[in-house]
Motif scaffolding. Structure first.
Motif, PDB file in Angstrom:
ATOM      1  N   VAL A 291       6.805  -5.328 -30.840  1.00 12.80           N
ATOM      2  CA  VAL A 291       6.699  -3.874 -31.022  1.00 12.80           C
ATOM      3  C   VAL A 291       5.859  -3.271 -29.889  1.00 12.80           C
ATOM      4  N   ALA A 292       4.775  -3.959 -29.541  1.00 17.04           N
ATOM      5  CA  ALA A 292       3.899  -3.480 -28.472  1.00 17.04           C
ATOM      6  C   ALA A 292       4.614  -3.471 -27.122  1.00 17.04           C
ATOM      7  N   ARG A 293       5.513  -4.442 -26.900  1.00 10.92           N
ATOM      8  CA  ARG A 293       6.288  -4.469 -25.652  1.00 10.92           C
ATOM      9  C   ARG A 293       7.097  -3.203 -25.505  1.00 10.92           C
ATOM     10  N   ARG A 294       7.453  -2.611 -26.637  1.00  9.18           N
ATOM     11  CA  ARG A 294       8.200  -1.365 -26.602  1.00  9.18           C
ATOM     12  C   ARG A 294       7.277  -0.164 -26.587  1.00  9.18           C
ATOM     13  N   LYS A 295       5.996  -0.432 -26.405  1.00  9.59           N
ATOM     14  CA  LYS A 295       4.994   0.616 -26.227  1.00  9.59           C
ATOM     15  C   LYS A 295       4.955   1.622 -27.368  1.00  9.59           C
ATOM     16  N   LEU A 296       5.109   1.139 -28.572  1.00 10.87           N
ATOM     17  CA  LEU A 296       4.972   2.040 -29.715  1.00 10.87           C
ATOM     18  C   LEU A 296       3.496   2.321 -29.969  1.00 10.87           C
ATOM     19  N   ASP A 297       3.235   3.290 -30.853  1.00  9.40           N
ATOM     20  CA  ASP A 297       1.844   3.689 -31.068  1.00  9.40           C
ATOM     21  C   ASP A 297       1.073   2.647 -31.896  1.00  9.40           C
ATOM     22  N   THR A 298      -0.238   2.876 -32.013  1.00  6.86           N
ATOM     23  CA  THR A 298      -1.086   1.880 -32.682  1.00  6.86           C
ATOM     24  C   THR A 298      -0.762   1.764 -34.177  1.00  6.86           C
ATOM     25  N   ALA A 299      -0.288   2.859 -34.774  1.00  9.65           N
ATOM     26  CA  ALA A 299       0.086   2.804 -36.201  1.00  9.65           C
ATOM     27  C   ALA A 299       1.241   1.819 -36.382  1.00  9.65           C
ATOM     28  N   ALA A 300       2.211   1.862 -35.472  1.00 11.81           N
ATOM     29  CA  ALA A 300       3.374   0.973 -35.570  1.00 11.81           C
ATOM     30  C   ALA A 300       2.958  -0.480 -35.355  1.00 11.81           C
ATOM     31  N   ILE A 301       2.050  -0.711 -34.422  1.00  9.67           N
ATOM     32  CA  ILE A 301       1.593  -2.078 -34.154  1.00  9.67           C
ATOM     33  C   ILE A 301       0.804  -2.608 -35.362  1.00  9.67           C
ATOM     34  N   SER A 302      -0.055  -1.764 -35.941  1.00 13.83           N
ATOM     35  CA  SER A 302      -0.809  -2.167 -37.129  1.00 13.83           C
ATOM     36  C   SER A 302       0.147  -2.469 -38.279  1.00 13.83           C
TER      37      SER A 302
END
Ligand code: MN
Length: 570
Positions: free
Chosen positions: A56-67
């Motif tokens: 998910v982080a590779r797709r540079k989503l926001d911190t809420a999405a990563i959490s």
């Protein structure tokens, strides 16, 4: 992976101190929640949510999405309450985790025709594009580790679901790379023998093909440069296995034709250079008729842009070319999530003149961008997936999805199940409550149609029906009864309001009285006076000659009737 290692990874992906501080509590919570749990591979369970969150982080989503990606299995696997997540992490993260947990329940029911509806249902349930991306990454990691499932049946079912539901979703979101990966992971599980044969055949041809492309690359580069087009990259593509397989099936297994296909991708600086490159290639080698595709002027529905052509190259070998800009290349890989990545790097995207061709994928990411600086609630509302805003997804009591246009009523729903159901409908319930026939259905509602043998459709239903299917069925029934639509005008529109003591079968009894009088009810509205009494308003047309007193007497005979009022309406 420890927090220190994880933190390092996220830093490499461009996340800052502030982001890491926001993500850390979720990491620690997930690590603790899964501490006694193992994956089928024997590894600690936490390796899975960590892998998903890094995707998910590779797709540079926001911190809420990563959490949320870190926490995505704590509810399902560890019984953590959503309320707990709300208190600890706030509404946004709790909502994402809840939605990810919810979409797991959207299952492939084996109803072939429902597949497309199922995908839409999935998107409607997901509500937020980040949920869909987390779920795709979850599936990707599960597919990568599928070998550890010991039962073949289960592996097959998961692979089938991946091909039917997840790969098409990735495609719809323009995440082509993910779609290809999912398909190539599912392919050997479902088509074991075919996969083996195909990889063997490809290995035989690989060396020869690679040599050819190696020779071709400098030729292409030189010719482009001669005309002042400087390519950023020229790549030979290996078509992904599942797409080769599909081609083989399409060409009825003409191996030589399909496996000889050489493919090359040229990435250039600008759209102008794309078209110039195409011209240069066509001057050198004769293009195959019907194979030139301009997805720049006319992007695919998922937003994909590129120029495609197939030429008879050196030694008369057939070569496929894709020509695109850096931005298009990135979008082809990341799809809808490419735009978050652009946000992060601060790069501007999409030339204004292309805006009119934007697909819903772009519209969606444009909304997202417009929401920067907006309140949390506004962002959430904008991210709700209403790119299917002209469709609604309703359910039968058995859970089958009925896909209808917006504004559809119970009349449409009934005819979409079966014409017999439509023709004999006398009432409709939405989520257990009686509704009028003119009621506008909403996505996610469960609709139950009540039928009665001698009930017939009314010409007025034509005003409620939104779908041509329902309209045609109503018309055909009216024709069989010898009722023309125009007789509608010769009849007076009436309204009968009854107040009755509520009981089981009440509506059915009234409905039978109307049927005996030869009156077709156009609509029924309900109003609970109090818990014992019900106010029902029947709308219908009657011949001008028919006396109101006759209707009154007939209705009065229904047990429980207290008062009746009849009036003409326009
Ligand atoms: Mn999972």
């Amino acid at each position: 992976m420890t927090w220190e290692e994880y933190e390092k990874k996220l830093r490499e992906l461009g996340y800052h101190e502030k982001d890491l501080a926001e993500i850390k509590p979720a990491f620690l919570f997930a690590e603790n929640a899964h501490k006694d749990e193992k994956r089928k591979s024997g590894e600690p369970y936490i390796t899975h949510p960590i892998a998903v969150s890094i995707y998910v982080a590779r797709r540079k989503l926001d911190t809420a999405a990563i959490s949320a990606a870190l926490l995505h299995d704590v509810v399902e696997n560890q019984g953590v309450e959503i309320e707990t997540l709300k208190k600890k992490f706030g509404d946004e993260i709790a909502f994402l985790v809840e939605a990810v947990t919810k979409v797991d329940k959207v299952r492939y029911r084996g109803i072939e025709r429902a597949s497309e509806s199922l995908r839409k249902m999935f998107l409607a349930v997901a509500e937020d594009i980040r949920v869909v991306i987390i779920k795709l990454m979850d599936r990707l990691h599960n597919m990568e580790t599928l070998e550890f499932h010991e039962e073949e049946e289960k592996r097959k079912r998961i692979a089938e679901e991946t091909l039917e539901l997840y790969a098409p979703l990735a495609d719809r979101l323009g995440m082509w790379e993910i779609k290809a990966k999912l398909e190539d992971l599912a392919f050997p599980v479902i088509y074991k023998e075919e996969y083996k044969m195909l990889t063997e055949k490809l290995a035989e041809k690989k060396e020869e093909k690679d040599k050819y492309l190696e020779k071709l690359k400098p030729v292409v580069e030189l010719e482009l440069k001669k005309e002042n087009v400087v390519p950023l990259r020229i790549l030979y593509r290996t078509k992904h296995l599942y797409s080769i397989w599909k081609k083989l099936v399409k060409y009825e297994m003409d191996f030589d034709r399909v496996l000889d296909l050489a493919a090359m991708r040229i990435v250039v600086n600008s759209i102008e250079d794309c078209y110039r490159s195409l011209g240069i290639l066509h001057k050198l080698w004769r293009p195959m008729p019907g194979r030139i595709k301009d997805f720049i002027a006319l992007p695919k529905p998922n937003g994909y842009r590129s120029l495609h052509t197939t030429v008879f190259g050196p030694e008369k070998k057939i070569v496929d070319f894709q020509i695109r800009t850096e931005e298009m290349d990135r979008e082809a890989e990341y799809g809808v999530s490419a735009h978050w990545a652009y946000e992060a790097s601060g790069k501007k995207k999409i030339t204004p003149k292309l805006d009119k061709n934007l697909s819903w994928v772009r519209e969606l990411s444009d909304w997202y961008r417009d929401q920067k600086g907006a309140s949390h609630e506004e962002t959430m509302a904008a991210l709700k997936i209403d790119f299917f805003k002209d469709r609604i997804f309703t359910l039968t009591p058995k859970g089958e999805v009925i896909d209808l246009p917006e504004g559809a009523t119970p009349v449409d729903f009934a005819y979409h199940i079966h014409s017999e159901i439509g023709d004999h409908m006398f009432g409709a319930k939405v989520n257990g409550k009686m509704v009028p026939f003119s009621y506008k259905l909403k996505s996610g509602s469960t609709v139950e149609i009540l039928t009665q043998k001698n009930k017939k459709p009314s010409a007025d239903w034509l005003d409620f029906a939104k779908t041509s299917l329902a309209k045609n069925r109503i018309r055909s029934y009216l024709r069989r009864l010898g009722i023309s639509e125009s007789t509608k005008k010769e009849h007076q529109m009436m309204e009968a309001t009854v107040i009755s003591r509520d009981r089981v079968g009440l509506l059915k009894d009234y409905s039978e009285i109307f049927a005996k009088l030869g009156i077709n009810i156009a609509d029924v509205k309900f109003d609970a006076k109090n818990k014992n009494y019900l106010k029902i308003v029947f709308t219908f047309r009657s011949k001008r000659g028919l006396l109101n007193s006759k209707i009154l007497t007939a209705l009065k005979s229904v047990k429980g009737t207290e008062t009746i009022a009849i009036r003409e309406i326009k």
